[in-house]
Design an enzyme around this catalytic site. Structure first.
Site, short mmCIF file in Angstrom:
data_model
loop_
_atom_site.label_atom_id
_atom_site.label_comp_id
_atom_site.label_asym_id
_atom_site.label_seq_id
_atom_site.Cartn_x
_atom_site.Cartn_y
_atom_site.Cartn_z
N GLN A 10 1.05 -1.27 0.01
CA GLN A 10 0.10 0.64 -0.48
C GLN A 10 0.70 1.39 0.13
O GLN A 10 1.81 1.26 0.64
CB GLN A 10 -0.97 0.27 1.44
CG GLN A 10 -1.85 1.02 1.10
CD GLN A 10 -3.21 -0.17 2.14
OE1 GLN A 10 -2.91 -0.71 2.41
NE2 GLN A 10 -4.25 1.13 2.87
N SER A 91 4.49 -5.98 3.63
CA SER A 91 2.72 -5.25 4.03
C SER A 91 2.14 -6.23 3.71
O SER A 91 2.10 -7.70 3.15
CB SER A 91 2.85 -4.04 4.26
OG SER A 91 1.91 -4.33 5.19
N LEU A 92 1.22 -5.35 2.76
CA LEU A 92 0.54 -6.67 1.48
C LEU A 92 1.38 -6.98 0.49
O LEU A 92 0.99 -7.48 0.41
CB LEU A 92 -0.34 -4.80 1.10
CG LEU A 92 -1.20 -5.61 -0.35
CD1 LEU A 92 -1.90 -6.56 0.39
CD2 LEU A 92 -1.57 -4.50 -1.12
N ARG A 116 -8.82 -8.17 4.98
CA ARG A 116 -7.71 -8.21 5.81
C ARG A 116 -7.82 -5.89 6.15
O ARG A 116 -8.06 -5.59 6.82
CB ARG A 116 -6.80 -7.54 5.12
CG ARG A 116 -4.82 -7.47 6.14
CD ARG A 116 -4.11 -8.32 5.07
NE ARG A 116 -3.36 -7.93 5.80
CZ ARG A 116 -1.90 -6.53 5.29
NH1 ARG A 116 -2.14 -5.49 4.66
NH2 ARG A 116 -1.19 -5.80 5.83
N HIS A 200 0.62 -2.17 11.93
CA HIS A 200 1.81 -2.65 11.91
C HIS A 200 1.95 -2.61 13.48
O HIS A 200 3.31 -2.70 14.17
CB HIS A 200 2.94 -2.74 11.35
CG HIS A 200 2.46 -3.09 9.59
ND1 HIS A 200 2.88 -4.54 9.76
CD2 HIS A 200 2.76 -2.20 8.31
CE1 HIS A 200 2.45 -4.37 8.25
NE2 HIS A 200 2.14 -3.91 8.07
N GLN A 249 1.89 -10.55 11.23
CA GLN A 249 2.32 -9.10 10.14
C GLN A 249 1.50 -8.23 10.54
O GLN A 249 2.02 -7.33 10.84
CB GLN A 249 2.35 -9.81 8.47
CG GLN A 249 2.36 -9.14 8.22
CD GLN A 249 2.06 -9.04 6.58
OE1 GLN A 249 0.88 -8.70 6.23
NE2 GLN A 249 2.95 -8.97 5.53
#
Length: 314
Positions: A10, A91-92, A116, A200, A249
């Site tokens: 993202q 991340s994503l 998510r 996070h 995560q």
């Protein structure tokens, strides 16, 4: 020589992304059509025409970035591109890496990342979370500024993006205090980011538990390509381990600096697969080994260049 693929997350989205690549690759539009059939709306129309504010909504951004990364990967394969030795994602982007490594079916992943995004947005009241980039301060000093600023609130390092670039996240007031503490400690800049979800951090633990329940309903396989997670900068092959990582995560920092160094070992190139060049810029700051190249796949010219470069090393 071997090469690595890194998938962006993202923040790399933009209206019009992959338009040029779609003009030369059937894989791009077909990938977005596949995602649209899962989502129930035209994802390519959103990506092509916007508005940007709609694309930036977390539950839309995540499927859009997943589809963009997978579409770029399929365009690479369509042109005969070789398989990388290792994949990773920011991340994503870890979900994209898992799809492209064969661990996760694309249509399943589309629904999963939309969910998510929804649980992340619902985890904290609107407007109560914040993120900020701290520039020019080492990791330990940023962590210390967060501890000093937390008080009764929550603020933590969220992304260790590169030496001297750490993103912090948490409750808005605590993030503001941490920005001031970081400046007082010598940060060159401390900039609030236009993001309301404190990803996070431990504020996402509830979202992580909801994601765990969803993950129990899907099938994960062992990756066919070596997969290194940015949760711990280590390789993982067991589906149960990967499932647990995807839960962790959400409330764990992205350890991108360590992850990039791990995947760059023995690699001749690290190739960012997806729109934008955010990771490529970070990667060049992290690892400066002579002979190591950093490339980005996002349009026909960069695809041609990466194909030619990797073909020379094979």
């Amino acid at each position: 020589m071997a090469f690595a693929f890194a998938f962006p997350g993202q923040g790399s989205q933009s209206v019009g992304m992959l338009k040029a690549l779609a003009a030369v690759s059937d894989a791009v539009r077909s990938t977005f059509a596949e995602a649209s059939s899962v989502l129930g709306y035209d994802l390519w129309e959103l990506v092509s025409a916007g508005p940007q504010a709609a694309l930036d909504a977390t539950e839309r951004t995540q499927p859009a970035m997943l589809a963009a990364g997978v579409a770029t990967w399929r365009a690479w394969q369509e042109r005969g591109g070789a398989a990388p030795a290792v994949v990773c994602g920011h991340s994503l982007g870890e979900f994209t890496a898992l799809v492209c490594s064969g661990a996760l079916e694309f249509d399943v992943a589309v629904g999963l990342v939309r969910f998510r995004g929804q649980v992340m947005q619902e985890a904290v009241p609107a407007g109560s979370g914040a993120m900020a980039a701290i520039l020019g301060l080492d990791d330990g000093a940023v962590a210390a500024a967060c501890r000093e600023a937390a008080g009764a609130g929550v603020v933590e390092p969220a992304n260790f993006n590169a030496p001297g670039q750490v993103v912090i996240a948490g409750e808005s007031a605590a993030v503001e205090r941490a920005i001031e503490a970081a400046k007082a400690a010598g940060a060159k800049r401390a900039v609030a980011l236009p993001v309301s979800v404190p990803a996070h951090t431990r504020l996402m633990r509830g979202a992580g538990e909801r994601l765990r329940e969803r993950l129990l309903t899907i099938t994960l396989r062992a990756p066919a390509v070596r997969y290194v997670s940015a949760v711990d900068a280590a390789p993982h092959a067991e589906p149960a381990d990967i499932q647990a990582l995807l839960v962790r995560q959400l409330s764990s920092p992205v350890r991108w600096t360590e992850t990039l160094r791990a995947v760059a070992q023995g690699a001749a190139q690290v190739i960012e697969c997806g729109p934008g060049r955010v990771l490529t810029g970070l990667n060049r700051r992290i690892e400066r080994r002579p002979g190591l190249e950093f490339l980005a796949l996002e349009d026909p010219a960069s695809l041609d260049a990466a194909l030619a470069t990797t073909a020379k090393g094979s």
